[in-house]
Design a protein around this motif. Structure first.
Motif, PDB file in Angstrom:
ATOM      1  N   GLN A 296       0.834  -1.214   0.000  1.00  0.00           N
ATOM      2  CA  GLN A 296       0.000   0.000   0.000  1.00  0.00           C
ATOM      3  C   GLN A 296       0.863   1.258   0.000  1.00  0.00           C
ATOM      4  O   GLN A 296       0.569   2.224  -0.712  1.00  0.00           O
ATOM      5  CB  GLN A 296      -0.941   0.012   1.193  1.00  0.00           C
ATOM      6  CG  GLN A 296      -1.778   1.275   1.214  1.00  0.00           C
ATOM      7  CD  GLN A 296      -3.184   1.048   1.679  1.00  0.00           C
ATOM      8  OE1 GLN A 296      -3.637  -0.075   1.777  1.00  0.00           O
ATOM      9  NE2 GLN A 296      -3.875   2.123   1.947  1.00  0.00           N
TER      10      GLN A 296
ATOM     11  N   ILE B  77       2.304   1.893  -3.438  1.00  0.00           N
ATOM     12  CA  ILE B  77       1.296   2.482  -4.333  1.00  0.00           C
ATOM     13  C   ILE B  77       1.130   3.970  -4.012  1.00  0.00           C
ATOM     14  O   ILE B  77       1.045   4.801  -4.920  1.00  0.00           O
ATOM     15  CB  ILE B  77      -0.034   1.709  -4.246  1.00  0.00           C
ATOM     16  CG1 ILE B  77       0.160   0.286  -4.795  1.00  0.00           C
ATOM     17  CG2 ILE B  77      -1.136   2.431  -5.022  1.00  0.00           C
ATOM     18  CD1 ILE B  77      -0.998  -0.647  -4.547  1.00  0.00           C
ATOM     19  N   LYS B  78       1.115   4.316  -2.733  1.00  0.00           N
ATOM     20  CA  LYS B  78       1.022   5.737  -2.337  1.00  0.00           C
ATOM     21  C   LYS B  78       2.236   6.525  -2.832  1.00  0.00           C
ATOM     22  O   LYS B  78       2.101   7.632  -3.349  1.00  0.00           O
ATOM     23  CB  LYS B  78       0.936   5.866  -0.810  1.00  0.00           C
ATOM     24  CG  LYS B  78      -0.395   5.552  -0.235  1.00  0.00           C
ATOM     25  CD  LYS B  78      -0.379   5.731   1.272  1.00  0.00           C
ATOM     26  CE  LYS B  78      -1.699   5.303   1.869  1.00  0.00           C
ATOM     27  NZ  LYS B  78      -1.682   5.349   3.337  1.00  0.00           N
TER      28      LYS B  78
ATOM     29  N   GLN C  38      -5.023   1.509  -6.624  1.00  0.00           N
ATOM     30  CA  GLN C  38      -5.513   0.689  -5.518  1.00  0.00           C
ATOM     31  C   GLN C  38      -6.752  -0.107  -5.936  1.00  0.00           C
ATOM     32  O   GLN C  38      -6.877  -1.283  -5.603  1.00  0.00           O
ATOM     33  CB  GLN C  38      -5.808   1.591  -4.322  1.00  0.00           C
ATOM     34  CG  GLN C  38      -6.140   0.858  -3.056  1.00  0.00           C
ATOM     35  CD  GLN C  38      -4.929   0.198  -2.424  1.00  0.00           C
ATOM     36  OE1 GLN C  38      -3.823   0.216  -2.946  1.00  0.00           O
ATOM     37  NE2 GLN C  38      -5.143  -0.432  -1.307  1.00  0.00           N
TER      38      GLN C  38
ATOM     39  N   GLU D 253      -5.634  -2.929  -8.067  1.00  0.00           N
ATOM     40  CA  GLU D 253      -4.911  -3.907  -7.248  1.00  0.00           C
ATOM     41  C   GLU D 253      -5.875  -4.758  -6.426  1.00  0.00           C
ATOM     42  O   GLU D 253      -5.612  -5.929  -6.165  1.00  0.00           O
ATOM     43  CB  GLU D 253      -3.921  -3.168  -6.338  1.00  0.00           C
ATOM     44  CG  GLU D 253      -2.754  -3.970  -5.907  1.00  0.00           C
ATOM     45  CD  GLU D 253      -1.867  -4.454  -7.033  1.00  0.00           C
ATOM     46  OE1 GLU D 253      -1.420  -5.614  -6.960  1.00  0.00           O
ATOM     47  OE2 GLU D 253      -1.606  -3.703  -7.992  1.00  0.00           O
TER      48      GLU D 253
END
Length: 155
Positions: A25, A28-29, A52, A55
């Motif tokens: 996570q 991705i951020k 997200q 995903e």
């Protein structure tokens, strides 16, 4: 054999290609943040939400240390490819259960114009190119985007 096709698609990045995040996570951020710094018309949260959401459907971690996060966005007019590198590897739910180090991020337009570069064609080329051990190993050791582009230009 490396890929001139990928080399020509990867966007110039005025940000470091190295990722510091340690979780899926957070990666991705971080990717969303870095792309929003490159593409001023895109907001970090819209990139993050798109990546997200994709995903959540199925992991974009493929194998051999490669992940291909991707999404479609309204504010872009043509497919864009970005490259990021995690020096320590990230658990990205890949097919082979190995850590992901090489991140090819594809942003596609929601309503593409013709002619359109297909995300599937890009993904296929990434997978084919990353099957070559020497290319993959050199990319993992690259210090900057110029090195990545040179590796992709090599026969």
């Amino acid at each position: 054999m490396a890929s001139e096709f990928l080399r020509n698609l990867i966007k110039d990045q005025n940000t470091s290609l190295h990722l510091e995040a340690r979780s899926k996570q957070d990666v991705i951020k971080e990717i969303a943040y870095k792309i929003s710094q490159i593409k001023k018309n895109l907001k970090e949260d819209e990139i993050f939400e798109g990546l997200q959401e994709r995903e959540a459907k199925a992991s974009t971690g493929v194998d051999l240390g490669v992940a291909i996060p991707h999404t479609s966005l309204n504010k872009i007019s043509e497919t864009e490819l970005y490259f990021f590198l995690s020096p320590h590897g990230i658990e990205f739910s890949s097919i082979d259960s190995e850590l992901s180090y090489l991140f090819f991020v594809i942003l596609s337009p929601k309503t593409p114009k013709k002619p359109h570069i297909s995300s599937l064609k890009i993904m296929a080329d990434i997978c084919r190119t990353m099957r070559v051990d020497n290319v993959r190993f050199k990319m993992k050791a690259a210090k900057d985007l110029n090195e990545i582009l040179q590796i992709l230009e090599s026969p």
